[in-house]
Design a protein around this motif. Sequence first.
Motif, PDB file in Angstrom:
ATOM      1  N   GLN A  99       0.843  -1.201   0.000  1.00 52.39           N
ATOM      2  CA  GLN A  99       0.000   0.000   0.000  1.00 52.39           C
ATOM      3  C   GLN A  99       0.883   1.258   0.000  1.00 52.39           C
ATOM      4  N   ILE A 100       1.967   1.217   0.779  1.00 48.99           N
ATOM      5  CA  ILE A 100       2.893   2.359   0.805  1.00 48.99           C
ATOM      6  C   ILE A 100       3.509   2.556  -0.592  1.00 48.99           C
ATOM      7  N   GLN A 101       3.915   1.446  -1.222  1.00 49.88           N
ATOM      8  CA  GLN A 101       4.503   1.551  -2.571  1.00 49.88           C
ATOM      9  C   GLN A 101       3.517   2.178  -3.544  1.00 49.88           C
ATOM     10  N   GLU A 102       2.258   1.731  -3.464  1.00 50.81           N
ATOM     11  CA  GLU A 102       1.249   2.243  -4.400  1.00 50.81           C
ATOM     12  C   GLU A 102       0.975   3.722  -4.141  1.00 50.81           C
ATOM     13  N   SER A 107       1.586   9.397  -5.777  1.00 47.96           N
ATOM     14  CA  SER A 107       1.896  10.806  -5.510  1.00 47.96           C
ATOM     15  C   SER A 107       3.044  11.286  -6.402  1.00 47.96           C
ATOM     16  N   GLU A 108       4.004  10.414  -6.694  1.00 49.54           N
ATOM     17  CA  GLU A 108       5.080  10.780  -7.640  1.00 49.54           C
ATOM     18  C   GLU A 108       4.514  11.004  -9.038  1.00 49.54           C
ATOM     19  N   THR A 109       3.557  10.136  -9.407  1.00 54.39           N
ATOM     20  CA  THR A 109       2.934  10.256 -10.727  1.00 54.39           C
ATOM     21  C   THR A 109       2.253  11.612 -10.868  1.00 54.39           C
ATOM     22  N   LYS A 110       1.530  12.022  -9.797  1.00 52.61           N
ATOM     23  CA  LYS A 110       0.845  13.327  -9.824  1.00 52.61           C
ATOM     24  C   LYS A 110       1.850  14.450 -10.066  1.00 52.61           C
ATOM     25  N   GLN A 113       3.063  14.341 -13.610  1.00 56.64           N
ATOM     26  CA  GLN A 113       2.068  14.798 -14.586  1.00 56.64           C
ATOM     27  C   GLN A 113       2.117  16.311 -14.734  1.00 56.64           C
ATOM     28  N   ARG A 114       2.314  16.989 -13.600  1.00 58.80           N
ATOM     29  CA  ARG A 114       2.358  18.451 -13.640  1.00 58.80           C
ATOM     30  C   ARG A 114       3.551  18.952 -14.461  1.00 58.80           C
ATOM     31  N   LYS A 115       4.592  18.099 -14.544  1.00 58.63           N
ATOM     32  CA  LYS A 115       5.769  18.503 -15.317  1.00 58.63           C
ATOM     33  C   LYS A 115       5.774  17.849 -16.699  1.00 58.63           C
ATOM     34  N   GLY A 116       4.660  17.182 -17.031  1.00 58.80           N
ATOM     35  CA  GLY A 116       4.583  16.506 -18.326  1.00 58.80           C
ATOM     36  C   GLY A 116       5.465  15.270 -18.406  1.00 58.80           C
ATOM     37  N   MET A 117       5.767  14.678 -17.243  1.00 58.43           N
ATOM     38  CA  MET A 117       6.612  13.476 -17.245  1.00 58.43           C
ATOM     39  C   MET A 117       5.767  12.215 -17.071  1.00 58.43           C
ATOM     40  N   LYS A 118       6.462  11.056 -17.196  1.00 54.16           N
ATOM     41  CA  LYS A 118       5.754   9.764 -17.200  1.00 54.16           C
ATOM     42  C   LYS A 118       5.237   9.351 -15.815  1.00 54.16           C
ATOM     43  N   ALA A 119       4.256   8.459 -15.824  1.00 51.52           N
ATOM     44  CA  ALA A 119       3.730   7.912 -14.566  1.00 51.52           C
ATOM     45  C   ALA A 119       4.797   7.053 -13.896  1.00 51.52           C
TER      46      ALA A 119
END
Length: 538
Positions: A99-102, A107-110, A113-119
């Motif tokens: 759950q921590i990994q997910e 949160s890293e993905t978010k 996304q704001r910087k136009g980078m990959k999930a």
Amino acid sequence: MKITFLGAAHQVTGSRTMVEWQENRYFLVDCGMEQGINELEQGEMPVPASRIEYVFLTHAHIDHSGLLPLLYRQGFRGTIYATAETMNLCSIMLADSAQIQETDAASETKKNQRKGMKAVEPLYTAEDAAETMKLFQPCAYGKAYMVDEGLTIRFTDAGHLLGSAFLEFFLEESGKQVKLVCSGDVGNTHQPIIRDPEPVAEADYVLIESTYGTRDHDRAVEPIPVLTEILRSTFSRGGSVIIPSFAVGRTQELLYFFREIKQRHLLPEYEQFPVYVDSPLANEATAVFLQCDTSCLDEDARAIMAEGENPIWFDGLRTTVSAEESKALNDNPECKVIIASGGMCEGGRIRHHLKHHLWNEKDTILFAGYQANGTLGRIIYDGAPEVKIFGEEIDVNAKVALLNGVSGHADRSGLLDWLKHFQKKPCRVFVNHGDDDYCTEFARTVGEQLHIPADAPYAGAEFDLLKGEWIRITGPVYRKGMTKKDEGPSSRNRKDTKEMVWQDLQTALENLNRHVRGLKGHSNDEIRKLTEAIIRLC
Ligand SMILES: [Zn+2]
């Protein structure tokens, strides 16, 4: 027949060792995750995960079990042998870790996304953890299990955590037999709830941990009176005691102490004080402890149960679960104890509580366990005047205390005693699971005091167990941007102000002071060496 040292090589976390017990047939001993900041690169697995046929697990702590779901994700479909209690603890701990990994990945993905980078993909998912649990084969203590041709295993109580075990491997290749014993973490004697570590009679080779390989615990310290005094002084200031705790093992030990304090009326003026356990994982682990096979418990715990009492439950124990309940705790002004998950303050709910209590001089932050280099817990413990939590600078005004006398690990004498119990002296001892210098130093101690050849191999080293010789000797490989002893506040990415740099010096000075005090009673040689170094420095 070959042993390859992969993880926890000259560091405390990430236990992982591979054995090729017959040609091209492999098993792993532990498959743990690294925690905190580690200077050294650990070993890559030399064969694909799908080639590993078995994993034998010493105990459930994440630094010994936490990469099992990743191993599964990478293709491992073999069997995981562990005691039933280790299996039960793993089922909640690996789910929690997933759950921590997910959450971290989301949160890293978010951010990306704001910087136009990959999930960002999680290291592993809840599904990987659930599938991993299907591979477990529970075993009992003291029984020999023939796992495969030339591979028999026996679990012996290691007295470190509920279900923890020394692994005794009876190996055979081409008619030659080798007995290998892997200690996992060696327990401390007289820990509450669980039994003391059991001796092992014989071994050709021993792989032993060295977390406290250079130090002895202060045996004169009784944790219950110390804890009682900390509670009394904090409550008399109108404050609360905040304890960052590992959810599994240490939390239940603390509950045992609090029950004792209440049952023996050691704090009559604050008899009704509440204890909040703010960690869903800790509460699930408490349930595993309560349902375990009572033969795993020590005599005291069984005697308490025989009287119809529960060793880790008492009036005033509150188990909060939801995030809202957790937040509400900080608006509630009553004097209380909050045990929250995040033993080294690197994650978990403890960070919220630290944010609300660190600045308050009435409160006490009580550490009840080892704080690894570079963790927030260590930074606070080392006396930082302010720390950053959730992007906010928080002053450290609360009292910072350490609950001495609790440790799940044997100290130097305990480790040596355990080694002395081998009736047939092992022909070689390998040392792992200790800070860089501690591993080397403990190996030297084993050589000098027990007259057994001992080494502290670095990651990637390989030893031929049949021929009794090194195949590959490796040295330290420092991680990018890290050098030896690159640790502490200055290693964190931050913009240093003059005040911060000055404060680092003060912290270093306090550390030196603490180190000097800790040397009292050590050999004249050791003390002289340091004295000379200080004189040279001046
Ligand atoms: Zn452990």
